[in-house]
Design a protein around this motif. Structure first.
Motif, short mmCIF file in Angstrom:
data_model
loop_
_atom_site.label_atom_id
_atom_site.label_comp_id
_atom_site.label_asym_id
_atom_site.label_seq_id
_atom_site.Cartn_x
_atom_site.Cartn_y
_atom_site.Cartn_z
N SER A 1 -4.26 9.92 0.10
CA SER A 1 -4.88 9.74 -1.22
C SER A 1 -4.41 8.45 -1.88
O SER A 1 -5.08 7.91 -2.75
CB SER A 1 -4.56 10.94 -2.13
OG SER A 1 -3.22 10.88 -2.60
N LEU B 1 5.79 15.41 3.58
CA LEU B 1 4.76 15.25 2.56
C LEU B 1 3.39 15.41 3.21
O LEU B 1 3.11 14.78 4.25
CB LEU B 1 4.88 13.88 1.89
CG LEU B 1 4.00 13.61 0.68
CD1 LEU B 1 4.33 14.57 -0.47
CD2 LEU B 1 4.17 12.17 0.20
N GLY C 1 0.51 4.43 0.65
CA GLY C 1 0.48 5.31 1.83
C GLY C 1 1.23 4.69 3.01
O GLY C 1 1.99 5.37 3.70
N THR D 1 -1.87 13.94 0.83
CA THR D 1 -1.26 13.25 -0.31
C THR D 1 -1.04 11.78 0.05
O THR D 1 -1.31 10.88 -0.75
CB THR D 1 0.10 13.89 -0.69
OG1 THR D 1 -0.10 15.29 -0.85
CG2 THR D 1 0.66 13.29 -1.95
N VAL D 2 -0.58 11.55 1.27
CA VAL D 2 -0.33 10.18 1.69
C VAL D 2 -1.63 9.38 1.77
O VAL D 2 -1.71 8.25 1.30
CB VAL D 2 0.42 10.16 3.05
CG1 VAL D 2 0.60 8.74 3.55
CG2 VAL D 2 1.76 10.87 2.92
N GLY E 1 -3.26 5.74 0.11
CA GLY E 1 -3.13 4.70 1.14
C GLY E 1 -4.45 4.38 1.80
O GLY E 1 -5.32 5.25 1.94
N VAL F 1 3.94 13.68 6.67
CA VAL F 1 4.73 12.47 6.84
C VAL F 1 6.15 12.78 6.36
O VAL F 1 6.34 13.35 5.29
CB VAL F 1 4.13 11.31 6.01
CG1 VAL F 1 5.04 10.09 6.05
CG2 VAL F 1 2.74 10.97 6.53
N ASP G 1 0.86 -1.17 0.00
CA ASP G 1 0.00 0.00 0.00
C ASP G 1 0.91 1.24 0.00
O ASP G 1 1.79 1.38 0.85
CB ASP G 1 -0.87 -0.03 1.26
CG ASP G 1 -1.77 1.18 1.40
OD1 ASP G 1 -2.88 1.15 0.86
OD2 ASP G 1 -1.35 2.15 2.07
N ILE H 1 11.72 14.76 3.11
CA ILE H 1 10.78 15.79 2.70
C ILE H 1 9.48 15.59 3.48
O ILE H 1 8.99 14.47 3.57
CB ILE H 1 10.50 15.67 1.18
CG1 ILE H 1 11.66 16.28 0.39
CG2 ILE H 1 9.19 16.32 0.79
CD1 ILE H 1 11.40 16.36 -1.09
N VAL I 1 9.20 11.89 4.62
CA VAL I 1 9.51 10.86 3.62
C VAL I 1 10.95 11.00 3.17
O VAL I 1 11.36 12.06 2.70
CB VAL I 1 8.57 10.98 2.40
CG1 VAL I 1 8.94 9.93 1.35
CG2 VAL I 1 7.12 10.81 2.82
N GLU I 2 11.74 9.92 3.31
CA GLU I 2 13.13 9.95 2.86
C GLU I 2 13.15 9.56 1.38
O GLU I 2 13.04 8.39 1.02
CB GLU I 2 13.98 8.99 3.69
CG GLU I 2 15.46 9.11 3.40
CD GLU I 2 16.35 8.35 4.37
OE1 GLU I 2 15.82 7.71 5.30
OE2 GLU I 2 17.58 8.39 4.18
N ILE I 3 13.29 10.56 0.51
CA ILE I 3 13.19 10.29 -0.93
C ILE I 3 14.50 9.80 -1.54
O ILE I 3 14.52 9.23 -2.61
CB ILE I 3 12.69 11.54 -1.70
CG1 ILE I 3 13.63 12.73 -1.47
CG2 ILE I 3 11.25 11.87 -1.31
CD1 ILE I 3 13.33 13.91 -2.38
#
Lengths: 441, 399
Positions: free
Chosen positions: B292, B285, A235, B289-290, B294, B273, A233, B283, B275-277
């Motif tokens: 949307s 986030l 998210g 967005t997360v 999950g 959240v 998933d 970053i 987020v290690e990109i």
């Protein structure tokens, strides 16, 4: 196995050498959607678009299927689904690739590693399933997730994404004959075994896409992530600090003929699709990084060394637009870049590949993944699905194939197929077909 | 700079072993036989490594080499899931502490989300109950959970599992040899449990010091960590250490606040959240967005889901801490990524909530104390890790 492989490469080196010369005679080095240079391109009107579609729970038979859309402008069924061939069950349908003679479409399942080989030549309007390979993991000695299918003379080059020991990102490059017989597995170089390549400090053993430039005897591979992440998933994964550490950070340069890795470049943030320029004097390729949202150029410098460098941002990287598919125009002047999370396509002027400039952008949908453009660059097909568990949820989960025409300044929608309404599922990769390919003339 | 001669050599051996037998070829004997490993496994259970108590073997499941070999084969057979992608060993991965170091909580068939972290399989012979909420009672019966759970191996029925085994030519006679009968719901558990019982690991630097009397086996820092663990920090009140052996568990369930934090605070968070990109680039986030992309975070009430007793809300089982340095991330939800995070969590008194166990209190250990506790936990890694990894890989993965 090693012996066999060498015997085979010896036997085919002549075939390859022959193919190189054919390719350079024919000035077109790749096909309409950046495919293998060993295939003849459809330079005119594509007649059918084959969409490798993920089954979606609650939609139709919930199974993966090959969907055929009629794209003959004068046909009564233009812009309509004329066939849909279900393979039963969901396999995480993802990428597909044509055999060098364009008679067969190989389509993979990233989840259970099944490969479906469709006959698209006998009746291009109605593909049939010709063979299923369900022994990929066993054949390859543990590679999981067949991804890119890339035609070489007489054989199919296949990137895998994962492995059967831990479902992580360490994986391999695999070859099968056109008849679907296993030939070889080449594990990606990593710090424990570089296989002679430079760049040990970068190597991660990951893989994603593969593309070749026969003229220079080079091949490039990129790096995504393993089963645990691409099946997760989206998210949940974004919020999992451990999972986010398991993305590929490399592009690998190979000796095409010997299939040995030469150099591993550091390209942080999951470089995905690779596209070579087509012109004879253009020794460069582009890739984009999914997480860091950058365009990278891989090029041969003045001293004949291959280099990798970041050349442009895609949208606002801090928003993580998540660039996915890219498509280069036949004349090497334009690059289309789709980004999934903002559902946007962007056009970059790449006349100077070291300085791409964005010249156009348009939102295609709530989400967008693949783009396939016609040889003349006038038609662009867009599809919606990225991965079953990464697609947007609820209302935002639009599933479609849309055709747009490009007039040099704007994209105009020509038709749309709603893949949920049609009971099909999640539209992923699109490949072109034409009956005229198989009639002598 | 403190040195750990023994753990260093363990690490070295482990690295060497990895170099020798990781990415291909798979470590499988030429004739497919695992006999040497089976014999050593039998010996290991008969005389457990230093620091472990005697292994209890249920009367109805005497340990034999044939059962161990069969259980091991089943454990690593991906065909035993509905679409042939998941084996027990895909979540309990030998090289990753018999858990999955790469995810907070694993995913199963078709990528379905699990809400709980996969516990290690090291030393599970000694468990008195199974799962984080202690809902099952033996290794023999535990197997039906993962085999049938929709989000784990997702078999549509237990009969489906036997049909799979019957159709696989490589299982011919294996059940008959081990049990004098074909595969059935009873002996499947006996076989898997037999292999699982042999995954014993100890004789760690800590054991060599505490139970072997070797003063040089651990550093002064580890000894300080031990005195904190058994003293001021109060860890040993739940992670018990005996006079002749230690399992570091009281086999009971407690509220440390992890369950409360996970189910209420984290789940309801509107914060971005992190987020290690790419390595080192984090970053924030936007949460929307997360969400949307999950599904909602799954609820987890802990032991209360089993007993329906409100006083059991957010109770989770005390895990065995042996080889804990190998089994990150930690806690039932995998929310703590390093041992230092775990110790800092205890140092601040857990997560306050109405049912917080009184044994969890603010500790004020200071950085030295925290480092010493981490060093102590790291000294619990057994000396046979490479052997157990190779043992797991001695069977061919079923595909």
């Amino acid at each position: 196995m090693k012996l066999n492989y060498f015997a085979f490469s010896l036997a085919t080196s002549f075939a390859l050498a022959f193919a190189f010369s054919v390719a350079s005679l024919n000035s077109a080095q790749a096909d309409e959607t950046c495919q293998s240079p060993y295939m003849s391109p459809i330079t005119g009107q594509e007649e059918y678009v084959y969409v490798w579609t993920l089954g979606m729970e609650g939609v139709g038979d919930a199974s993966d299927k090959l969907v055929t859309i009629d794209t003959r402008p004068d046909s009564d069924t233009y812009g309509k689904v004329i066939n849909s061939l279900s393979v039963g069950d969901r396999h995480e349908a993802h990428h597909s690739g044509l055999s060098e003679d364009r008679r067969f479409l190989w389509a993979g399942g990233l989840d259970d590693s099944k490969i479906f080989i469709f006959d698209i030549a006998s009746d291009p309007s109605k593909p049939t399933l010709s063979k299923t390979i369900d022994s990929f993991v066993k054949d390859t000695g543990g590679a999981v997730g067949p991804h890119t299918f890339y035609a070489l003379p007489g054989r199919m080059l296949i990137t895998a994404l994962s492995n059967d020991r831990d479902h992580g990102g360490k994986t391999a490059l695999v070859e099968y004959t056109n008849d679907g017989e296993f030939i070889s597995t080449q594990w990606m170089p990593d710090a424990s075994d570089m296989k002679g390549a430079l760049g040990k400090e970068n190597a991660d053993g990951y893989n994603y896409d593969v593309r070749v430039l026969p003229r220079k005897n080079v091949m490039l591979t990129s790096a995504f992530t393993g089963w645990s992440n691409y099946m997760m998933d989206f998210g949940k994964m974004l919020a999992d600090g451990e999972a986010m550490k398991r993305f590929g950070q490399t592009v690998t340069l190979w000796d095409l003929h010997a299939r040995t890795p030469k150099k591993v470049f550091k390209v942080p943030g999951a470089p995905l699709e690779i596209r070579w320029a087509r012109q004879d004097n253009h020794n460069w390729a582009f890739t984009t990084t999914a997480l860091t949202s950058k365009i990278w150029l891989i090029y041969e410098d003045d001293s004949g060394e291959w280099q990798a460098k970041e050349v442009a941002d895609i949208g606002v990287p801090a928003d993580i637009p998540l660039p996915v598919d890219i498509s280069i125009s036949a004349d090497d002047t334009k690059l289309w870049v789709n980004s999934f999370l903002d559902g946007t396509t962007r056009l970059f002027d790449i006349s100077d590949p070291h300085n791409p400039k964005m010249v156009f952008e348009k939102k295609i949908g709530t989400q967008v993944n693949m783009v396939s453009q016609s040889w003349d660059g006038k038609r662009l097909y867009y599809s919606s699905s990225l991965l079953a568990n990464w697609d947007k949820k609820g209302e935002d989960n639009q599933q479609y194939v849309k055709l747009y025409t490009w007039d040099g300044t704007a994209l105009n929608q020509e038709f749309e197929v709603d893949f949920v309404k049609e009971g099909l599922g999640r539209a992923h990769q699109m490949r072109f077909g034409a009956a005229s390919l198989y009639t002598s003339g | 700079m403190v040195t750990y001669p023994r753990s260093a050599s363990i690490v070295l051996a482990a690295i060497l072993w990895t170099v020798i037998c990781i990415w291909p070829p798979h470590f499988v004997a030429a004739d497919g036989s695992t006999e040497d490993f089976d014999q050593r496994a039998l010996a290991r259970v008969a005389t457990p490594p230093l620091g472990l108590p005697k292994v209890f073997i249920p009367g109805n499941n005497p340990l034999t080499a044939a059962k161990i070999a069969l259980g091991r084969k089943l454990f690593f057979d991906r065909r035993l899931s509905h679409n042939r992608t998941m084996s027990c060993g895909m979540c309990h991965i030998p090289e990753q502490g018999f858990t999955n170091n790469e995810v907070a909580t694993p995913i199963g068939v078709r990528g379905r989300s699990l809400r709980r972290n996969a516990p290690t399989s090291y030393n599970i012979a000694y468990l008195e109950s199974m799962f984080h909420d202690a809902r099952d009672t033996s290794l023999e019966t535990q197997i039906f959970g993962p085999l049938l759970a929709r989000e784990e191996m997702a078999n549509p029925s237990i009969g489906f599992v036997f049909a799979t085994i019957e159709a696989a030519p490589d299982y011919e006679d294996l059940f008959e040899t081990a049990f004098d009968e074909p595969a059935n719901a009873h002996n499947l558990g006996l076989a898997l449990a037999s292999y699982e019982r042999t995954i014993l690991s100890a004789n760690s630097p800590f054991d060599q010091w505490k139970y072997g009397g070797d003063e040089s086996a651990v550093s002064a820092q580890v000894k300080l960590g031990f005195s904190l663990f058994t003293g001021k920090a109060g860890c040993a009140a739940c992670h018990l250490i005996g006079d002749e052996s230690a399992l570091f568990t009281d086999h009971a369930l407690h509220n440390t606040g992890i369950g409360y934090n996970s189910d209420t605070v984290i789940r309801a968070s509107e914060e971005p959240v992190q987020v290690e990109i790419a390595p080192g680039i984090v970053i924030p986030l936007a949460r929307k967005t997360v969400t949307s992309v999950g599904l909602p975070r799954l609820r987890d009430l802990g032991r209360m889901e089993v007993t329906h007793d409100t006083s059991d809300l957010f109770l989770f089982k005390t895990p065995i801490l042996r080889n804990v340095a190998l089994s990150a991330p930690y806690m039932h939800d995998g929310s703590l990524r390093t041992l230092e995070e775990v110790v800092r969590f205890y140092d601040q008194g857990g997560h306050p909530n109405p049912g917080l166990d009184p044994l969890v209190q603010t500790l004020k250990l200071g950085d030295n104390g925290i480092t010493a506790l981490v060093a102590f936990l790291e000294s619990l890694t057994g000396d046979n890790v490479a052997e157990l990894e190779a043992d797991g890989r001695s069977t061919e993965i079923g595909n």
